[in-house]
Motif scaffolding. Structure first.
Motif, mmCIF file in Angstrom:
data_model
loop_
_atom_site.group_PDB
_atom_site.id
_atom_site.type_symbol
_atom_site.label_atom_id
_atom_site.label_comp_id
_atom_site.label_asym_id
_atom_site.label_seq_id
_atom_site.Cartn_x
_atom_site.Cartn_y
_atom_site.Cartn_z
ATOM 1 N N ILE A 228 0.843 -1.200 0.000
ATOM 2 C CA ILE A 228 0.000 0.000 0.000
ATOM 3 C C ILE A 228 0.876 1.247 0.000
ATOM 4 O O ILE A 228 0.613 2.202 -0.738
ATOM 5 C CB ILE A 228 -0.967 0.001 1.205
ATOM 6 N N ALA A 229 1.932 1.247 0.800
ATOM 7 C CA ALA A 229 2.834 2.404 0.842
ATOM 8 C C ALA A 229 3.493 2.632 -0.516
ATOM 9 O O ALA A 229 3.640 3.778 -0.956
ATOM 10 C CB ALA A 229 3.892 2.203 1.927
ATOM 11 N N THR A 230 3.861 1.560 -1.186
ATOM 12 C CA THR A 230 4.480 1.691 -2.508
ATOM 13 C C THR A 230 3.475 2.220 -3.518
ATOM 14 O O THR A 230 3.804 3.075 -4.352
ATOM 15 C CB THR A 230 5.065 0.344 -2.969
ATOM 16 N N TYR A 231 2.238 1.730 -3.454
ATOM 17 C CA TYR A 231 1.195 2.268 -4.330
ATOM 18 C C TYR A 231 0.980 3.760 -4.059
ATOM 19 O O TYR A 231 0.813 4.550 -4.987
ATOM 20 C CB TYR A 231 -0.128 1.529 -4.122
ATOM 21 N N LEU A 232 0.970 4.152 -2.800
ATOM 22 C CA LEU A 232 0.780 5.565 -2.461
ATOM 23 C C LEU A 232 1.943 6.416 -2.964
ATOM 24 O O LEU A 232 1.734 7.519 -3.483
ATOM 25 C CB LEU A 232 0.587 5.733 -0.956
ATOM 26 N N LEU A 233 3.164 5.904 -2.824
ATOM 27 C CA LEU A 233 4.327 6.614 -3.354
ATOM 28 C C LEU A 233 4.188 6.798 -4.863
ATOM 29 O O LEU A 233 4.402 7.896 -5.391
ATOM 30 C CB LEU A 233 5.617 5.856 -3.033
ATOM 31 N N ALA A 234 3.811 5.732 -5.549
ATOM 32 C CA ALA A 234 3.638 5.810 -7.004
ATOM 33 C C ALA A 234 2.566 6.830 -7.368
ATOM 34 O O ALA A 234 2.744 7.635 -8.290
ATOM 35 C CB ALA A 234 3.285 4.428 -7.566
ATOM 36 N N ASP B 297 4.864 -5.961 -5.298
ATOM 37 C CA ASP B 297 5.029 -7.412 -5.209
ATOM 38 C C ASP B 297 3.892 -8.105 -5.958
ATOM 39 O O ASP B 297 2.857 -8.436 -5.380
ATOM 40 C CB ASP B 297 5.053 -7.841 -3.739
ATOM 41 N N SER B 298 4.083 -8.267 -7.257
ATOM 42 C CA SER B 298 3.093 -8.932 -8.098
ATOM 43 C C SER B 298 3.829 -9.617 -9.244
ATOM 44 O O SER B 298 4.775 -9.057 -9.802
ATOM 45 C CB SER B 298 2.098 -7.912 -8.661
ATOM 46 N N ASP B 299 3.388 -10.812 -9.571
ATOM 47 C CA ASP B 299 3.998 -11.520 -10.692
ATOM 48 C C ASP B 299 3.538 -10.966 -12.036
ATOM 49 O O ASP B 299 4.177 -11.188 -13.052
ATOM 50 C CB ASP B 299 3.662 -13.012 -10.629
ATOM 51 N N LEU B 300 2.408 -10.268 -12.027
ATOM 52 C CA LEU B 300 1.814 -9.790 -13.270
ATOM 53 C C LEU B 300 1.662 -8.273 -13.247
ATOM 54 O O LEU B 300 1.053 -7.714 -12.332
ATOM 55 C CB LEU B 300 0.448 -10.446 -13.482
#
Length: 109
Positions: free
Chosen positions: A4-10, A52-55
């Motif tokens: 979630i933090a990475t999504y928010l940073l993005a 963290d996603s394979d796709l």
């Protein structure tokens, strides 16, 4: 929670970068706004690859809901326009969908 933090940073990086172009083209700001804007867009692209996603498609789909939430927070805090009830309802629906994509069981996938 790191996801979630990475999504928010993005999201903040993408919105900030796009807003730099908006400010230049729509608010008559200096083209120098594009320098941090482009750096911010590069940070956005880098951050989204840290999910963290394979796709890629699944990472991008989940990002959509987080982006919508962050955009409306930006609208409120930076542009000074409070989201209305329809903004809020739409955000709840989109973030709910994003959370299902992020945390849904994958059954061996």
């Amino acid at each position: 929670m790191a996801t979630i933090a990475t999504y928010l940073l993005a999201a903040v990086a993408e919105i900030g970068g796009c807003f730099a172009f908006w400010a230049w083209l729509r608010l008559d700001r200096s083209p120098l706004w594009l320098i941090p804007g482009m750096a911010s867009l590069a940070l956005f692209a880098w951050a989204l690859t840290r999910i963290d996603s394979d796709l890629a498609g699944r990472a991008y789909a989940a990002y959509g809901g987080i982006y919508i939430l962050t955009s409306l927070v930006w609208m409120w805090l930076v542009e000074g326009s409070r989201p209305d009830r329809w903004d809020t309802l739409g955000t709840v629906l989109c973030v709910s969908g994003a959370l299902v994509i992020i945390f849904g069981p994958r059954g061996g996938q």
